[in-house]
Motif scaffolding. Structure first.
Motif, mmCIF file in Angstrom:
data_model
loop_
_atom_site.group_PDB
_atom_site.id
_atom_site.type_symbol
_atom_site.label_atom_id
_atom_site.label_comp_id
_atom_site.label_asym_id
_atom_site.label_seq_id
_atom_site.Cartn_x
_atom_site.Cartn_y
_atom_site.Cartn_z
ATOM 1 N N ARG A 167 -14.496 -55.389 52.772
ATOM 2 C CA ARG A 167 -14.381 -54.880 51.399
ATOM 3 C C ARG A 167 -13.057 -55.257 50.737
ATOM 4 O O ARG A 167 -12.881 -55.019 49.542
ATOM 5 C CB ARG A 167 -14.545 -53.355 51.390
ATOM 6 C CG ARG A 167 -15.939 -52.894 51.791
ATOM 7 C CD ARG A 167 -16.138 -51.391 51.573
ATOM 8 N NE ARG A 167 -15.190 -50.595 52.325
ATOM 9 C CZ ARG A 167 -14.158 -49.945 51.801
ATOM 10 N NH1 ARG A 167 -13.939 -50.004 50.500
ATOM 11 N NH2 ARG A 167 -13.341 -49.237 52.558
ATOM 12 N N THR A 168 -12.125 -55.811 51.499
ATOM 13 C CA THR A 168 -10.818 -56.167 50.941
ATOM 14 C C THR A 168 -10.983 -57.334 49.977
ATOM 15 O O THR A 168 -11.250 -58.466 50.377
ATOM 16 C CB THR A 168 -9.825 -56.548 52.048
ATOM 17 O OG1 THR A 168 -9.794 -55.529 53.046
ATOM 18 C CG2 THR A 168 -8.428 -56.730 51.461
ATOM 19 N N GLU A 192 4.659 -67.253 52.915
ATOM 20 C CA GLU A 192 4.260 -66.950 54.293
ATOM 21 C C GLU A 192 3.197 -65.860 54.325
ATOM 22 O O GLU A 192 2.211 -65.952 55.071
ATOM 23 C CB GLU A 192 5.481 -66.509 55.109
ATOM 24 C CG GLU A 192 6.496 -67.609 55.355
ATOM 25 C CD GLU A 192 7.763 -67.079 55.998
ATOM 26 O OE1 GLU A 192 7.777 -65.883 56.376
ATOM 27 O OE2 GLU A 192 8.742 -67.832 56.106
ATOM 28 N N LEU A 193 3.392 -64.818 53.501
ATOM 29 C CA LEU A 193 2.448 -63.703 53.485
ATOM 30 C C LEU A 193 1.090 -64.139 52.937
ATOM 31 O O LEU A 193 0.039 -63.786 53.497
ATOM 32 C CB LEU A 193 3.024 -62.557 52.649
ATOM 33 C CG LEU A 193 2.167 -61.294 52.538
ATOM 34 C CD1 LEU A 193 1.825 -60.733 53.913
ATOM 35 C CD2 LEU A 193 2.884 -60.240 51.699
ATOM 36 N N ILE A 194 1.093 -64.901 51.841
ATOM 37 C CA ILE A 194 -0.164 -65.371 51.260
ATOM 38 C C ILE A 194 -0.923 -66.254 52.250
ATOM 39 O O ILE A 194 -2.148 -66.115 52.431
ATOM 40 C CB ILE A 194 0.096 -66.126 49.940
ATOM 41 C CG1 ILE A 194 0.566 -65.155 48.860
ATOM 42 C CG2 ILE A 194 -1.163 -66.860 49.480
ATOM 43 C CD1 ILE A 194 1.008 -65.829 47.575
ATOM 44 N N GLU A 195 -0.209 -67.155 52.901
ATOM 45 C CA GLU A 195 -0.857 -68.039 53.872
ATOM 46 C C GLU A 195 -1.465 -67.245 55.021
ATOM 47 O O GLU A 195 -2.580 -67.549 55.483
ATOM 48 C CB GLU A 195 0.151 -69.066 54.400
ATOM 49 C CG GLU A 195 0.519 -70.126 53.377
ATOM 50 C CD GLU A 195 1.554 -71.103 53.881
ATOM 51 O OE1 GLU A 195 2.189 -70.812 54.935
ATOM 52 O OE2 GLU A 195 1.761 -72.151 53.237
ATOM 53 N N VAL A 200 -6.712 -65.037 57.373
ATOM 54 C CA VAL A 200 -7.592 -63.966 57.862
ATOM 55 C C VAL A 200 -8.865 -63.904 57.041
ATOM 56 O O VAL A 200 -9.975 -63.778 57.575
ATOM 57 C CB VAL A 200 -6.858 -62.609 57.825
ATOM 58 C CG1 VAL A 200 -7.790 -61.485 58.296
ATOM 59 C CG2 VAL A 200 -5.597 -62.642 58.676
ATOM 60 N N LYS A 201 -8.738 -64.008 55.722
ATOM 61 C CA LYS A 201 -9.889 -63.954 54.815
ATOM 62 C C LYS A 201 -9.605 -64.865 53.621
ATOM 63 O O LYS A 201 -8.933 -64.462 52.671
ATOM 64 C CB LYS A 201 -10.144 -62.518 54.365
ATOM 65 C CG LYS A 201 -11.495 -62.339 53.682
ATOM 66 C CD LYS A 201 -11.748 -60.883 53.305
ATOM 67 C CE LYS A 201 -13.134 -60.758 52.671
ATOM 68 N NZ LYS A 201 -13.379 -59.400 52.131
ATOM 69 N N PRO A 202 -10.122 -66.080 53.641
ATOM 70 C CA PRO A 202 -9.752 -67.090 52.623
ATOM 71 C C PRO A 202 -10.082 -66.715 51.187
ATOM 72 O O PRO A 202 -9.416 -67.199 50.261
ATOM 73 C CB PRO A 202 -10.553 -68.326 53.060
ATOM 74 C CG PRO A 202 -10.801 -68.123 54.520
ATOM 75 C CD PRO A 202 -10.965 -66.654 54.691
ATOM 76 N N ASP A 203 -11.107 -65.882 50.958
ATOM 77 C CA ASP A 203 -11.518 -65.596 49.580
ATOM 78 C C ASP A 203 -10.792 -64.407 48.953
ATOM 79 O O ASP A 203 -11.107 -63.996 47.842
ATOM 80 C CB ASP A 203 -13.030 -65.368 49.507
ATOM 81 C CG ASP A 203 -13.493 -64.178 50.340
ATOM 82 O OD1 ASP A 203 -12.705 -63.695 51.183
ATOM 83 O OD2 ASP A 203 -14.645 -63.734 50.157
ATOM 84 N N ALA A 226 -0.258 -68.029 45.037
ATOM 85 C CA ALA A 226 -0.698 -66.797 44.371
ATOM 86 C C ALA A 226 -1.833 -67.112 43.404
ATOM 87 O O ALA A 226 -1.742 -68.041 42.599
ATOM 88 C CB ALA A 226 0.460 -66.144 43.631
ATOM 89 N N ASP A 227 -2.915 -66.352 43.466
ATOM 90 C CA ASP A 227 -4.047 -66.545 42.562
ATOM 91 C C ASP A 227 -3.761 -65.969 41.182
ATOM 92 O O ASP A 227 -4.324 -66.430 40.189
ATOM 93 C CB ASP A 227 -5.291 -65.882 43.151
ATOM 94 C CG ASP A 227 -5.675 -66.486 44.493
ATOM 95 O OD1 ASP A 227 -5.979 -67.688 44.525
ATOM 96 O OD2 ASP A 227 -5.648 -65.759 45.504
#
Length: 429
Positions: A167-168, A192-195, A200-203, A226-227
Motif C-alpha cells: 500500500r506504500t 542514497e535514500l531515494i535509490e 525495494v519498490k520501484p513504483d 525525486a519524482d
C-alpha cells in the motif's frame, strides 16, 4: 564602522567580538559565491532558452486563459530543476499548501504515506492526520507510517525496508530540519535514500520537501531521482520579491495530478490568473542564487558567533551547509525571546515592535516569530522563530543582503548580552 554600529546600540565589546569572527570567514564566503555564480548561470540559461520576453511580465485576470508569462515561467522552472514539468502558481498559498497539494493529488484512499526521515514539520501533522484536522489525509482513508532516523542521524534502512508494503504509494523526504536539531539532508544523502526506496519498490513516488534548500548546492533533489520537488516562493526561489506562491516540479503525471487538484477536474493548469505577480516571480528567481548566498553567509556567521560563546549549533560552525537555516540551542525561554526581539529590532520593517510567543495555528506549542519583512512571513528575508519548549532552540534564516544579516545577528547577540544571557569569550577581547 565601529561608530556607525554604536549608533545602532552595539557595544564596543560585541562589535570587536563579532567583527573578528567575520574577518576569519572570508575564504569560506568565497566558496559560497562560487556556488551562487554556477546557480546564477543555470537560471539565466533557463530564462534565455525559453525566450522570456517583456510581455511575459504582464499578468492576466479572470480565468487566466493563455497566460504567456505564467506558462513560460513554468517551463523556466522545469529547466532549472531539470524536470519534465512544473506548476508555479500564485494560487498556492504557502509551502505547507504546496506539500498538501502534492500529497492529496497523488494519493488515493487505501494508499499509505511513509516518512523515512522521522517526524515531519509541525504544520504537516494536521495535513497527514497525526493531529486531527478537517480534510486530512487520514479522513480520506490514507494511512501514514514513519521511520525515525537513527541516533547518529543516519537512515534506518532495515526498518524502512520493513515499513514499505503493497500500500506504500508515496515517500515524503523533508530536506530541512524543521523544528528539530537533526542535520539537514544533503542532496547526496537524499539520492542514497531515494535509490534505496526504489530498489525495494520501484513504483513508489518520492517527494522531497525542498523548502529552504534551493540553490544552496549546485544540484537539487530533482537531479537525483525525486519524482516531485516542492517549495514556497516566499522562501529561497522567490528571491525576496515574490509576494506569495509555491511550486511543484517533477514527473509530468504527478504535476498534472496536482494541477487538477489545485483548480478542478477538466480545467487543470489552463486556469489561474497571474494578476500582477509575473514580474516579481521572474525577477525573484533570477535574484535567488545571490540572495541565498547572502543568507548562507549569515547562517555561517551566526553559527560561529554563538558556538564560540558556548551554545550548541546545528549545523556547527565548520560543517557543510545544505539549507539556509541555522539552529541555535539557547537553553531558556528568556534567551529565545531575547534573540528574536533582537532580530526584530534589526529589521527594515516593524523594527519598533517586539515579538512575543503566541498560539500559532498548526503548532502544538506557543511559537515566537521575528520577521520585519517586506513580504509578510517571507523567511528568505531576515527572520527567526522557534517553539517555546525545551531545548528552546531558535531557527534563524534568511537575509536579502549579507550586511543586513550580519547586523541582525550582531543585534540578537547584543540583546542577549544586555540581559546577561550570554558572555563574550575572554580570549576574543
Amino acid at each position: 564602522m565601529n561608530n556607525l554600529y554604536k549608533d545602532f546600540g552595539i557595544s564596543d565589546e560585541v562589535f570587536k567580538y563579532t567583527q573578528g569572527i567575520c574577518n576569519n570567514l572570508k575564504e569560506r564566503f568565497e566558496k559560497i559565491d562560487e556556488i551562487a555564480e554556477l546557480n546564477q548561470l543555470k537560471v539565466l540559461k533557463a530564462m534565455q532558452k525559453n525566450c522570456v520576453a517583456e510581455n511575459c511580465m504582464n499578468g492576466t485576470t479572470g480565468y487566466g486563459y493563455d497566460d504567456k508569462g505564467r506558462d513560460t515561467l513554468e517551463r523556466v522552472y522545469a529547466d532549472i530543476f531539470h524536470t519534465e514539468d512544473a506548476l508555479v502558481r500564485a494560487q498556492i498559498t504557502c509551502g505547507t499548501h504546496a506539500l498538501a497539494l502534492a500529497l492529496m493529488s497523488n494519493l488515493r484512499p487505501g494508499d499509505e504515506l511513509l516518512s523515512p526521515v522521522g517526524k515531519p514539520y509541525d504544520t504537516l501533522e494536521e495535513v497527514i492526520g497525526i493531529r486531527e484536522s478537517k480534510g486530512s489525509l487520514k479522513e480520506y482513508g490514507i494511512t501514514y507510517a514513519q521511520v525515525d532516523l537513527l541516533a547518529d542521524g543516519s537512515f534506518d534502512y532495515d526498518n524502512i525496508k520493513k515499513a514499505i508494503n503493497e500500500r506504500t504509494k508515496l515517500v515524503t523526504i523533508q530536506r530541512s530540519k524543521g523544528y528539530q536539531t537533526r542535520p539537514t539532508l544533503s542532496v547526496s544523502r537524499i539520492k542514497e535514500l531515494i535509490e534505496f526506496v526504489k530498489s525495494v519498490k520501484p513504483d513508489i513516488i518520492c517527494m522531497v520537501d525542498n523548502c529552504y534548500g534551493e540553490f544552496v548546492e549546485t544540484i537539487e533533489p530533482s537531479d537525483v531521482g525525486a519524482d516531485m520537488t516542492v517549495g514556497s516562493l516566499i522562501k529561497n526561489p522567490g528571491g525576496g520579491l515574490a509576494p506569495l506562491g509555491g511550486y511543484i516540479v517533477g514527473k509530468k503525471e504527478c504535476i498534472e495530478n496536482a494541477a487538477y487538484r489545485l483548480t478542478s477536474p477538466g480545467l487543470g493548469r489552463e486556469v489561474g490568473a497571474s494578476l500582477n505577480v509575473n514580474k516579481d516571480f521572474y525577477e525573484g528567481i533570477f535574484l535567488a542564487p545571490t540572495v541565498v548566498a547572502s543568507a548562507l553567509k549569515g547562517a555561517i556567521f551566526a553559527a560561529n558567533v554563538y558556538e564560540k560563546a558556548g551554545f550548541s549549533c546545528v549545523p556547527n560552525s565548520t560543517e557543510s551547509r545544505h539549507d539556509i537555516i541555522q539552529a541555535v540551542t539557547l537553553n531558556s525561554a528568556e534567551g529565545l525571546i531575547a534573540f528574536c526581539q533582537g532580530i526584530q529590532s534589526a529589521s527594515p520593517v516593524d523594527s519598533h515592535v517586539a515579538p512575543y510567543p503566541w498560539d500559532m495555528p498548526g503548532y502544538d506549542s506557543q511559537v515566537i516569530m521575528a520577521a520585519g519583512t517586506f513580504v509578510s512571513g517571507a523567511s528568505i528575508e531576515l527572520s527567526a522563530d522557534g517553539p517555546l519548549k525545551e531545548p528552546y532552540a531558535v531557527y534563524f534564516q534568511g537575509g536579502l543582503t549579507f550586511p543586513h544579516v550580519k547586523y541582525g545577528i550582531i543585534k540578537s547577540f547584543q540583546a542577549m548580552y544586555d540581559k546577561g544571557l550570554v558572555e563574550i569569550p575572554l580570549n576574543s577581547l
